[in-house]
Design an enzyme around this catalytic site. Structure first.
Site, mmCIF file in Angstrom:
data_model
loop_
_atom_site.group_PDB
_atom_site.id
_atom_site.type_symbol
_atom_site.label_atom_id
_atom_site.label_comp_id
_atom_site.label_asym_id
_atom_site.label_seq_id
_atom_site.Cartn_x
_atom_site.Cartn_y
_atom_site.Cartn_z
ATOM 1 N N HIS A 91 -11.181 -2.970 8.498
ATOM 2 C CA HIS A 91 -10.855 -2.604 7.118
ATOM 3 C C HIS A 91 -11.660 -1.431 6.598
ATOM 4 O O HIS A 91 -11.667 -1.147 5.404
ATOM 5 C CB HIS A 91 -10.977 -3.810 6.181
ATOM 6 C CG HIS A 91 -10.067 -4.915 6.599
ATOM 7 N ND1 HIS A 91 -8.704 -4.832 6.459
ATOM 8 C CD2 HIS A 91 -10.312 -6.099 7.214
ATOM 9 C CE1 HIS A 91 -8.153 -5.930 6.951
ATOM 10 N NE2 HIS A 91 -9.099 -6.706 7.426
ATOM 11 N N ARG A 141 -9.614 4.334 -8.638
ATOM 12 C CA ARG A 141 -10.738 5.275 -8.540
ATOM 13 C C ARG A 141 -10.292 6.518 -7.764
ATOM 14 O O ARG A 141 -9.205 6.544 -7.183
ATOM 15 C CB ARG A 141 -11.882 4.618 -7.764
ATOM 16 C CG ARG A 141 -11.421 4.245 -6.351
ATOM 17 C CD ARG A 141 -12.521 3.714 -5.465
ATOM 18 N NE ARG A 141 -12.041 3.531 -4.103
ATOM 19 C CZ ARG A 141 -11.403 2.477 -3.658
ATOM 20 N NH1 ARG A 141 -11.160 1.462 -4.469
ATOM 21 N NH2 ARG A 141 -10.989 2.409 -2.401
ATOM 22 N N LYS A 187 -5.047 -8.661 -7.568
ATOM 23 C CA LYS A 187 -3.824 -8.356 -6.807
ATOM 24 C C LYS A 187 -2.628 -9.081 -7.392
ATOM 25 O O LYS A 187 -1.521 -8.557 -7.409
ATOM 26 C CB LYS A 187 -4.012 -8.770 -5.347
ATOM 27 C CG LYS A 187 -5.055 -7.929 -4.637
ATOM 28 C CD LYS A 187 -5.038 -8.229 -3.145
ATOM 29 C CE LYS A 187 -5.804 -7.189 -2.405
ATOM 30 N NZ LYS A 187 -7.127 -7.457 -2.026
HETATM 31 C C1 MV4 Z 1 -1.114 -6.952 4.791
HETATM 32 C C2 MV4 Z 1 -0.903 -6.691 6.156
HETATM 33 C C3 MV4 Z 1 0.220 -7.241 6.742
HETATM 34 N N1 MV4 Z 1 1.083 -7.991 6.020
HETATM 35 N N2 MV4 Z 1 -0.225 -7.698 4.108
HETATM 36 C C4 MV4 Z 1 -5.509 -5.138 4.592
HETATM 37 C C5 MV4 Z 1 -6.410 -4.892 3.427
HETATM 38 C C6 MV4 Z 1 -5.570 -5.014 2.203
HETATM 39 N N3 MV4 Z 1 -5.594 -3.778 1.484
HETATM 40 C C7 MV4 Z 1 -4.198 -5.353 2.675
HETATM 41 N N4 MV4 Z 1 -4.225 -5.386 4.106
HETATM 42 C C8 MV4 Z 1 -3.128 -5.762 4.813
HETATM 43 N N5 MV4 Z 1 -2.193 -6.488 4.152
HETATM 44 C C9 MV4 Z 1 0.846 -8.205 4.728
HETATM 45 N N6 MV4 Z 1 1.720 -8.943 4.022
HETATM 46 C C10 MV4 Z 1 -1.829 -5.914 6.831
HETATM 47 C C11 MV4 Z 1 -2.951 -5.454 6.164
HETATM 48 C C12 MV4 Z 1 -3.866 -4.641 6.912
HETATM 49 C C13 MV4 Z 1 -4.605 -5.147 7.964
HETATM 50 C C14 MV4 Z 1 -4.541 -6.475 8.312
HETATM 51 C C15 MV4 Z 1 -5.238 -6.953 9.386
HETATM 52 C C16 MV4 Z 1 -6.075 -6.097 10.106
HETATM 53 C C17 MV4 Z 1 -6.191 -4.783 9.741
HETATM 54 C C18 MV4 Z 1 -5.467 -4.298 8.672
HETATM 55 C C19 MV4 Z 1 -5.584 -2.986 8.341
HETATM 56 C C20 MV4 Z 1 -4.845 -2.504 7.291
HETATM 57 C C21 MV4 Z 1 -3.995 -3.343 6.580
#
Ligand code: MV4
Length: 497
Positions: free
Chosen positions: A237, A294, A118
């Protein structure tokens, strides 16, 4: 230019079938590989040739890149399609495929490597004026410095693992006093899950939507986007419902996000199919998060609204052909909805419920696409992801796609295992979902097992209650309900057990 004549599909289940179907349409022969648990699997029967590559555990079969490459060479395949999961985002595998004189149907090993981190992805994107969440530029080495930056950004903040995925190594810090504890947890989780303790900090966007852009790039530097997919309905997730287009984006924001996603692709010399992930806040500001290199599980919704077969395009790109579509040739037509059907019981906190599909009757009809890998009588192996199918509907607009989904869920008959179908129905019927007013917290905010229309463990009782309630409300329909009952709804729902 190499013409691919035979493809080995290094995967199983619905995605293996999905890839083979397009290969067949293109006159390309197919090779399946399978584990001992998948001897009877549909992908094995569908392929022109099939080779067993080992015992059930993935580590001894679908993750054995060396064996898979050897099979491809022995059977004279020109190319390997990795599907999703397993080896699909393994740069070393992609490289080994190339070194074996075979074509990897996907991006370059270098692009996989960059986007697998990342931090490297953000570094690459950072040079191109792509909006990103405020945060640290690199991995945290100095805690005092990290705390100062966090104060500057403003709490709550989010600690993320650079090698992360699936929410692992991700920690929200609400206030400065919690910083050290959460940092320790994030680092130790990152080390144990990924063998890499690098973490970074971002401002925590409290109620985001998860919206991603589909890209296609060729090996000549052309990249186009195929609009967005809305994936905000997740559970821990794991995406459960996806749709295209998103109901919140305006044409202007869509275009801006699409342009940014294409820029991200150029930043790493991307070719193949890829997905750029954004979060969108309540003001509709969007931020680049990461890129998936992917073909994604939810790719069918994009195929439905654009009319593009993404697997066909992946194969052309792998052959070195230039893209024949231009950005301005693409447009969104209609609305597509996807519900993932897992062998999990929504009434028991989604415990996997593996077993045999005693009844398996697929929904059909206008606007219904079902990508699955099972048939009636088959057992769902315990060794792999318990996804049975992806149920996709397509309508002229969102309301029609939802109505078709509810109708299709009701037609879909599965017994022998509990499934997430009733949960899919719950989402489709929820007011917040129907109105488009939802974010990534939808499931935790609204779902409890008692919300299921027919709790699977007590379908008869619930049915009786429902019928009674109907009769009490509308006694003059007694006769109709009475005669209709045994022939239709009751038996049908009961048979779902
Ligand atoms: C975040 C976010 C809020 N703020 N980044 C989740 C998995 C990864 N792909 C990135 N994700 C997130 N990043 C910032 N700066 C919220 C998520 C997020 C998430 C976070 C907590 C619980 C469920 C989630 C579902 C989708 C994305």
């Amino acid at each position: 230019m190499p013409q691919i004549k035979k493809i080995l599909v290094a995967n199983r289940g619905e995605i293996a079938l999905r890839v083979m179907r397009t290969a067949r349409e293109m006159g390309i022969a197919t090779v399946a590989v399978y584990s001992e648990a998948d001897r009877e699997a549909l992908h094995v029967r569908y392929a022109d040739e099939a080779v067993c590559i080992g015992p059930p555990p993935s580590s001894e079969s679908y993750l054995r890149g060396d064996k898979i490459i050897e099979v491809a060479q022995r059977l004279g395949a020109d190319a390997i399609h990795p599907g999703y999961g397993f080896l699909s985002e393994n740069a070393a595998f992609a490289r080994a495929v190339g070194e074996a004189g075979l074509i990897f149907i996907g991006p370059s090993p270098e692009a996989i490597e960059t986007m697998g981190s990342k931090l490297a992805a953000k570094r690459a994107a950072g040079e191109r004026n792509i909006p990103m969440v405020p945060g640290t530029d690199g991995a945290i080495t100095d805690r005092a410095e990290a705390k100062r930056i966090s104060e500057q950004i403003g709490y709550p903040i989010l600690i993320k693992a650079s090698a992360g995925g699936g929410g692992k190594g991700m920690r929200v810090v609400e206030k400065p006093e919690d910083f050290d504890e959460q940092m320790d947890r994030a680092v130790s989780e990152a080390v144990s899950s990924f063998g890499d303790g690098s973490v970074f900090i971002e401002k925590y966007i409290t109620s985001p939507r998860h919206i991603e852009i589909q890209l296609l790039g060729d090996q000549h530097g052309n990249i186009i986007h195929l609009f967005e997919r809305e994936c905000s309905v997740q559970r821990r997730h794991q995406k459960v419902v996806e749709e295209a287009p998103s109901s919140v984006l305006t044409p202007a924001i869509r275009e801006a996000m699409g342009r940014c996603a294409v820029e991200v692709g150029h930043a790493c010399g991307y070719y193949g199919a890829g997905t750029v992930e954004f979060i969108v806040d309540d003001k509709l500001d969007f931020y680049f998060l990461e890129m998936n290199t992917r073909l994604q599980v939810e790719h069918p919704v994009t195929e439905q609204i654009t009319g593009v077969d993404l697997v066909r395009q992946m194969i052309y790109i792998a052959e070195g052909k230039p893209l024949t579509m231009k950005q301005e040739d693409l447009s969104i037509r209609g609305h597509a909805m996807e519900v993932r059907v897992y062998a999990e019981d929504p009434a028991t906190n989604f415990l996997p419920d593996v077993g045999t599909l005693q009844t398996y009757v697929r929904p059909q009809g206008n606007g219904v696409r079902l990508d699955d890998g099972f048939e009636q009588g088959m057992a769902i192996p315990i060794h792999y992801d318990p996804m049975i199918a992806k149920l996709v509907t397509y309508g002229q607009d969102r309301a029609e796609a939802i109505a078709k989904m509810i109708r299709a869920i009701d037609e879909y008959q599965i017994t022998g295992v509990q499934t997430t179908l009733p949960f899919g129905r719950f989402v489709m019927e929820h007011e917040a979902f129907q109105s488009g007013q939802f974010d990534t917290h939808f499931v935790s905010k609204y779902f409890t097992p008692d919300k299921l229309a027919f709790p699977p463990d007590d379908a008869c009782t619930q049915l009786a209650a429902l019928v009674t309630a109907r009769l009490l409300k509308n006694p003059d329909r007694l006769k109709v309900v009475d005669s209709a009952l045994p022939a239709t709804k009751s038996q049908w729902k009961t048979r779902r057990r």
